[in-house]
Write a protein that holds these residues in place. Structure first.
Motif, PDB file in Angstrom:
ATOM      1  N   ASP A 249       0.874  -1.173   0.000  1.00  0.00           N
ATOM      2  CA  ASP A 249       0.000   0.000   0.000  1.00  0.00           C
ATOM      3  C   ASP A 249       0.912   1.224   0.000  1.00  0.00           C
ATOM      4  OD1 ASP A 249      -1.805   1.986   0.447  1.00  0.00           O
ATOM      5  OD2 ASP A 249      -2.172   1.462   2.553  1.00  0.00           O
ATOM      6  N   TYR A 250       1.154   1.773  -1.230  1.00  0.00           N
ATOM      7  CA  TYR A 250       2.210   2.776  -1.373  1.00  0.00           C
ATOM      8  C   TYR A 250       1.892   4.095  -0.694  1.00  0.00           C
ATOM      9  CZ  TYR A 250       3.070  -0.433  -5.205  1.00  0.00           C
ATOM     10  OH  TYR A 250       3.244  -1.542  -5.955  1.00  0.00           O
ATOM     11  N   ASN A 251       0.618   4.349  -0.349  1.00  0.00           N
ATOM     12  CA  ASN A 251       0.236   5.674   0.132  1.00  0.00           C
ATOM     13  C   ASN A 251       0.985   6.118   1.377  1.00  0.00           C
ATOM     14  OD1 ASN A 251      -1.506   6.035  -1.939  1.00  0.00           O
ATOM     15  ND2 ASN A 251      -3.320   5.353  -0.829  1.00  0.00           N
TER      16      ASN A 251
ATOM     17  N   HIS B 231      -0.428  11.515  -1.804  1.00  0.00           N
ATOM     18  CA  HIS B 231      -0.676  10.116  -2.163  1.00  0.00           C
ATOM     19  C   HIS B 231      -0.301   9.836  -3.620  1.00  0.00           C
ATOM     20  CE1 HIS B 231      -4.633  11.109  -3.962  1.00  0.00           C
ATOM     21  NE2 HIS B 231      -4.506   9.961  -4.574  1.00  0.00           N
ATOM     22  N   GLN B 232      -0.397  10.829  -4.538  1.00  0.00           N
ATOM     23  CA  GLN B 232       0.011  10.573  -5.920  1.00  0.00           C
ATOM     24  C   GLN B 232       1.525  10.411  -6.017  1.00  0.00           C
ATOM     25  OE1 GLN B 232      -1.673  13.001  -8.962  1.00  0.00           O
ATOM     26  NE2 GLN B 232      -3.699  12.088  -8.665  1.00  0.00           N
TER      27      GLN B 232
ATOM     28  N   GLN C 174       2.329   6.985  -4.757  1.00  0.00           N
ATOM     29  CA  GLN C 174       2.034   5.954  -5.754  1.00  0.00           C
ATOM     30  C   GLN C 174       3.116   5.920  -6.831  1.00  0.00           C
ATOM     31  OE1 GLN C 174      -0.316   3.667  -6.013  1.00  0.00           O
ATOM     32  NE2 GLN C 174      -1.641   4.211  -4.304  1.00  0.00           N
TER      33      GLN C 174
ATOM     34  N   SER D 199      -8.556   5.947 -11.840  1.00  0.00           N
ATOM     35  CA  SER D 199      -7.112   5.779 -11.650  1.00  0.00           C
ATOM     36  C   SER D 199      -6.354   7.081 -11.838  1.00  0.00           C
ATOM     37  CB  SER D 199      -6.567   4.704 -12.588  1.00  0.00           C
ATOM     38  OG  SER D 199      -6.443   5.206 -13.886  1.00  0.00           O
TER      39      SER D 199
ATOM     40  N   ILE E 232      -4.169   7.137  -8.702  1.00  0.00           N
ATOM     41  CA  ILE E 232      -2.767   6.777  -8.941  1.00  0.00           C
ATOM     42  C   ILE E 232      -2.038   7.950  -9.580  1.00  0.00           C
ATOM     43  CG2 ILE E 232      -1.215   5.025  -9.911  1.00  0.00           C
ATOM     44  CD1 ILE E 232      -3.220   3.736  -8.123  1.00  0.00           C
TER      45      ILE E 232
ATOM     46  N   SER F  11      -0.905   1.133 -13.975  1.00  0.00           N
ATOM     47  CA  SER F  11      -1.433   1.351 -12.623  1.00  0.00           C
ATOM     48  C   SER F  11      -2.129   0.104 -12.090  1.00  0.00           C
ATOM     49  CB  SER F  11      -2.327   2.586 -12.537  1.00  0.00           C
ATOM     50  OG  SER F  11      -3.138   2.727 -13.635  1.00  0.00           O
TER      51      SER F  11
ATOM     52  N   SER G  41      -0.044  -1.233  -9.074  1.00  0.00           N
ATOM     53  CA  SER G  41      -0.629  -0.722  -7.834  1.00  0.00           C
ATOM     54  C   SER G  41      -1.882  -1.496  -7.400  1.00  0.00           C
ATOM     55  CB  SER G  41      -0.949   0.748  -7.997  1.00  0.00           C
ATOM     56  OG  SER G  41      -1.317   1.292  -6.761  1.00  0.00           O
TER      57      SER G  41
END
Lengths: 140, 119, 182
Positions: free
Chosen positions: A97-99, A105-106, A109, C131, C135, C143, C147
Motif C-alpha cells: 500500500d504505497y500511500n 498520495h500521488q 504511488q 485511476s 494513482i 497502474s 498498484s
C-alpha cells in the motif's frame, strides 16, 4: 557462440546494441506514460546482452556481465519488490500500500510503482540472461 | 454473426492445432512449440474479450472517452513472460533428456526404457 | 466492413496459415523460425485489438527470446526431426470433438467488441475513471499491474524467479561439473 562473425555483423551490432540498451531504459522509466514497463524493459535489455553474446562470443559477454553477478540480480529484483511491500507494512500500511511511503498520495504511488517496476525489470532481465548463459554453456 | 464470433472461432482452431502438435508429434521440442501456440491462442482469446468497439488503448489522453478493458491486458502481459520462463524450464529438461538418451524423440525414449526394463 | 475488421480478419487468417505450414514442416530449425513468425503476427493482432503493452511484450518475448532459446536447444539436440510413427486418426478425432464443443461454447459469449459485455461492467470502469485521481499516471495498464494488483504481479515475478532457479539447478551445475572434468 561464434567469435568470428562477419565484419558487417560486428560493426552493425556495435551501433545497434547501445541504442537497444538506451531504449530498454526508456521503456523502463517511461512505462507510466506510454506502453512499456518493467517486464518489457527487462526483456529488451536481455535481448541486447544476448545479441552481444551471439555476435562476439559468450565468454566476452560474461567478462562484462559475469554469471555470478546475473544470479545476484535475479534475487535482487524480487527482494526489492518484496522489500517495498515490507517497508509499507513497517510504515503502518498494508502490504504494497504505497500511500504511506510519502506525504502526497500521488507522489507516493509514483514512487511505489517506480520501485516495483525496477524490481520487475531487474529480475526479468537477469532471468533471461541467466537462462541463455546456462543453455549456451550446456551446448558446448 | 460472422464478424462477431470470427475471433473466437479462429482462436479455437489455433488452439486445437497447437493441441494436435502436442498429442500427435513425438519430438519433444515440437511439443513445446505446440504448447506455445496453444498458449498464444489463449492470449488472443483474452485480448479479444477486452476489446471495445470504437475504443482506444487504455492510456488516458484528452479527447478520448472510450477505452478497451485494461484488466485482461495486465493478466496476459505477465502471463507472456511467465510463459517464456516455463518454456525455458521445459527446454532445459529436454536438454537433460538429450544428454541421458541421445535423442529427443519420445518413441525412441520409450523403446530404450523398455529395453532397460527387460534387462 | 471497416478497416479494423479487415486487418483483424487478415491477421487471424495469416496466423492460422502459419500454424498449418508449421505442422507439416520436418526441419526443427524452420519450425522454430515459423513459431517466431507466429508470435510476431499475434503481436500485430494485439495492436489491432488496442493491447499495446501486450503487443510490446509478445514481440520482445515471443518473437525474440523464445526463438533464441529454441535455437540454442536445437543446437544442443540436432536439427532434423525423425519421422513420427504415431497414428493420425486418434489425435484428429480428439481435437475435432474438443474443438466442436468449444465452438458450441462460444455461442453463449457476447459478440466481439460489445461494450455491454459483463467483463466491461465490473471493475474496469472504476480503473478507467478513478485511476487518474487515485494513482495519477496515464497508462492504466501500469497502474493496475503495479498498484491495484501489485500483489498478483509479485506472485508472477516469483514464478519467473522459480523457473530460473529450476533451469540453473537442472543445467547450471552440470555445465560447471563437466567443465571441471575436462
Amino acid at each position: 557462440m561464434n567469435p568470428r562473425s562477419s565484419l558487417i555483423l560486428r560493426e552493425v551490432c556495435r551501433l545497434v546494441i547501445p541504442a537497444v540498451m538506451l531504449f530498454a531504459l526508456y521503456v523502463q522509466f517511461h512505462g507510466e506514460y506510454g506502453p512499456g514497463g518493467g517486464f518489457q524493459a527487462g526483456v529488451i535489455f536481455a535481448a541486447a546482452v544476448i545479441l552481444y553474446a551471439l555476435v562476439y562470443g559468450r565468454q566476452k559477454a560474461q567478462r562484462i556481465l559475469p554469471t555470478e553477478t546475473v544470479r545476484y540480480f535475479i534475487a535482487a529484483g524480487v527482494l526489492l519488490y518484496a522489500g517495498v511491500g515490507v517497508a509499507t507494512m513497517l510504515l503502518g500500511g498494508n502490504f504494497l500500500d504505497y500511500n504511506v511511503l510519502l506525504q502526497g498520495h500521488q507522489q507516493a504511488q509514483h514512487l511505489g510503482i517506480f520501485l516495483i517496476e525496477l524490481g520487475v525489470g531487474v529480475t526479468v532481465g537477469a532471468v533471461m540472461i541467466a537462462i541463455f548463459y546456462t543453455l549456451d554453456e550446456f551446448c558446448e | 454473426m460472422i464478424t462477431g464470433y470470427f475471433n473466437y472461432w479462429v482462436v479455437i482452431i489455433l488452439m486445437m492445432m497447437g493441441f494436435y502438435i502436442v498429442i500427435s508429434d513425438s519430438n519433444l521440442i515440437k511439443k513445446i512449440i505446440g504448447l506455445n501456440i496453444f498458449q498464444t491462442s489463449v492470449f488472443i482469446l483474452f485480448i479479444s474479450m477486452s476489446k471495445v468497439k470504437g475504443g482506444t488503448a487504455p492510456i488516458l489522453i484528452a479527447g478520448a472517452d472510450v477505452y478497451s478493458n485494461p484488466l485482461p491486458h495486465v493478466l496476459i502481459l505477465t502471463a507472456i513472460v511467465v510463459g517464456v520462463s516455463t518454456s525455458a524450464l521445459g527446454l532445459a529438461i529436454i536438454a537433460k533428456i538429450h544428454r541421458a538418451y541421445g535423442t529427443v524423440d519420445e518413441t525412441i525414449i520409450h523403446e530404450q526404457d523398455d529395453l532397460q526394463d527387460e534387462n | 466492413m471497416d478497416i479494423e475488421t479487415i486487418v483483424n480478419i487478415s491477421l487471424l487468417t495469416m496466423l492460422a496459415l502459419t500454424v498449418v505450414v508449421l505442422i507439416r514442416m520436418k526441419s526443427l530449425l524452420a519450425i522454430a523460425l515459423s513459431s517466431g513468425v507466429y508470435s510476431f503476427l499475434s503481436a500485430g493482432l494485439f495492436v489491432a485489438m488496442d493491447a499495446v503493452d501486450v503487443a510490446f511484450t509478445e514481440a520482445a518475448v515471443g518473437a525474440g527470446i523464445t526463438t533464441i532459446l529454441l535455437l540454442v536447444t536445437i543446437a544442443i539436440t540436432g536439427r532434423e526431426q525423425t519421422v513420427s510413427k504415431h497414428k493420425r486418426f486418434l489425435p484428429i478425432a480428439v481435437i475435432t470433438i474438443t474443438g466442436a464443443a468449444l465452438i458450441y461454447g462460444t455461442l453463449d459469449m457476447p459478440p466481439y467488441g460489445d461494450a455491454k459485455a459483463p467483463i466491461h461492467t465490473h471493475v474496469a470502469p472504476h480503473y478507467l475513471t478513478q485511476s487518474s485521481e487515485e494513482i495519477g499516471i496515464p497508462n492504466v495498464v501500469t497502474s493496475v499491474l503495479a498498484s491495484y494488483r501489485g500483489y498478483d504481479t509479485l506472485g508472477e515475478v516469483v514464478v519467473i524467479f522459480t523457473a530460473a532457479v529450476g533451469v540453473l539447478l537442472l543445467l547450471g551445475n552440470a555445465a560447471k561439473r563437466s567443465g571441471r572434468k575436462q
